[in-house]
Design a protein around this motif. Structure first.
Motif, short mmCIF file in Angstrom:
data_model
loop_
_atom_site.label_atom_id
_atom_site.label_comp_id
_atom_site.label_asym_id
_atom_site.label_seq_id
_atom_site.Cartn_x
_atom_site.Cartn_y
_atom_site.Cartn_z
N ASP A 175 0.82 -1.30 -0.07
CA ASP A 175 -0.40 0.74 0.29
C ASP A 175 0.81 0.89 0.24
OD1 ASP A 175 -2.78 -0.99 0.68
OD2 ASP A 175 -1.42 -2.10 1.86
N LEU A 176 1.90 1.23 0.46
CA LEU A 176 3.11 1.91 0.66
C LEU A 176 4.08 1.93 0.61
CD1 LEU A 176 2.47 5.59 2.95
CD2 LEU A 176 4.54 4.15 2.70
N LEU A 177 5.41 2.59 0.31
CA LEU A 177 6.20 2.55 0.24
C LEU A 177 7.42 3.33 0.52
CD1 LEU A 177 9.32 0.67 -0.98
CD2 LEU A 177 8.58 0.83 -3.06
N LEU A 178 7.86 2.90 2.04
CA LEU A 178 8.81 3.79 2.14
C LEU A 178 10.01 4.08 1.76
CD1 LEU A 178 8.65 6.56 4.16
CD2 LEU A 178 8.72 4.60 5.79
N ALA A 179 10.84 5.07 0.91
CA ALA A 179 11.98 4.04 0.46
C ALA A 179 13.11 5.84 0.51
CB ALA A 179 11.60 3.98 -1.32
N LEU A 211 4.61 5.87 -3.64
CA LEU A 211 5.82 6.27 -3.13
C LEU A 211 5.81 7.33 -2.12
CD1 LEU A 211 9.17 5.32 -2.70
CD2 LEU A 211 8.46 6.27 -5.66
N ILE A 212 6.92 7.08 -0.97
CA ILE A 212 6.96 8.06 -0.34
C ILE A 212 8.28 8.22 -0.35
CG2 ILE A 212 7.12 9.49 1.31
CD1 ILE A 212 4.08 9.04 0.40
N LEU A 213 9.35 9.14 -0.85
CA LEU A 213 10.55 9.96 -0.84
C LEU A 213 11.15 10.08 0.82
CD1 LEU A 213 11.08 11.19 -4.01
CD2 LEU A 213 10.58 9.15 -3.47
N THR A 214 12.43 9.24 0.93
CA THR A 214 12.40 10.11 2.67
C THR A 214 14.35 9.64 2.31
OG1 THR A 214 12.18 9.33 4.95
CG2 THR A 214 12.54 7.51 3.52
N HIS A 215 14.37 10.24 3.84
CA HIS A 215 16.18 9.98 3.42
C HIS A 215 16.35 11.24 2.45
CE1 HIS A 215 20.82 8.65 3.94
NE2 HIS A 215 20.22 7.90 5.48
#
Length: 250
Positions: A175-179, A211-215
């Motif tokens: 459902d959500l990819l925290l990448a 897709l959520i972009l982090t770091h």
């Protein structure tokens, strides 16, 4: 499940925001902290009392993912017993035990207990089933696939990683990819972090919903970073930038 960003930068805090830390909450009210980067404790106070955390889980031991662990444990150690129904329970901190020295520091008498996660067979934490994938990084890091048993909702969190083809199957139908996306498209196949293009390609191939972009990198146009990732999905995946206190209901 509800996911709340506490810290979103890679490496070091800047612009009044901290490094990687996320609050994951279940429908049943279970509160799980994913990594505990700088400023995690003060940002957590805007969401809930830090004594209300049920557990912490760490992807790896780089400082930008564990910087506030000491502050979190000090908070719980000094918080008055009986206040806000605080009973002084031990805080479980789940992490890999492949670095014995770092793992040993997770246990503090009367405050916290380090618990090694089973990277081969997975782990049950409260309402969540969690499986693990070792990624490409200078130190041992594990991505996590977190399934809420009641709802069947799936969150995949990469921790820190360079490109890894196995992430496609690991993130399948999430459902959500925290990448972890620390690089723009001009840097690919790096040994430590994903580029915008690589994260988008993985999300598209895995058929994730969001897709959520982090770091995130401290330099450059972050909206361009997001657009690069979105373009590499062929428009098939919603792509967003993580921001402190932004929330996602899976």
């Amino acid at each position: 499940m509800k996911l709340t960003a506490l810290g979103v930068w890679g490496g070091y805090p800047t612009r009044d925001a901290g490094t990687t830390s996320y609050l994951l909450q279940s429908e049943s009210g279970y509160n799980l902290l994913l990594d505990c980067g700088s400023r995690a404790v003060t940002e957590l106070e805007h969401e809930l009392q830090p004594t209300q955390l049920d557990a912490v889980i760490l992807s790896h031991y780089h400082e930008d993912h564990i910087a506030d662990l000491g502050a979190l444990r000090q908070y719980r150690q000094l918080y008055p017993l009986g206040q806000d129904d605080w009973d002084g329970m031990l805080l479980p901190i789940y992490a890999h035990a492949e670095n014995e020295y770092e793992f040993s520091k997770l246990t503090l008498d009367g405050v916290s207990q380090g618990r090694a996660y089973d990277t081969a067979n997975g782990l049950k934490i409260g309402p969540f089933d969690i499986t693990f994938l070792k990624t490409v990084h200078p130190v041992v890091n594990y991505a996590m696939r977190i399934v809420e048993r009641k709802s069947g909702q799936i969150l995949v969190y990469t921790g820190d990683t360079g490109y890894l083809a196995e992430l496609v199957n690991f993130a399948k139908d999430a459902d959500l990819l925290l990448a972890d996306v620390y690089f723009f498209k001009d840097k690919q196949r790096m040994p430590n972090h994903l580029s915008s293009i690589e994260a988008g390609e993985i999300a598209q191939a895995a058929c994730v919903k969001k897709l959520i972009l982090t770091h995130l990198p401290q330099f450059g146009n972050l909206e361009l970073l997001r657009k690069e990732a979105a373009q590499s999905t062929g428009g098939k995946v919603i792509v967003e930038l993580a921001e402190p206190h932004k929330k996602w209901q899976l």
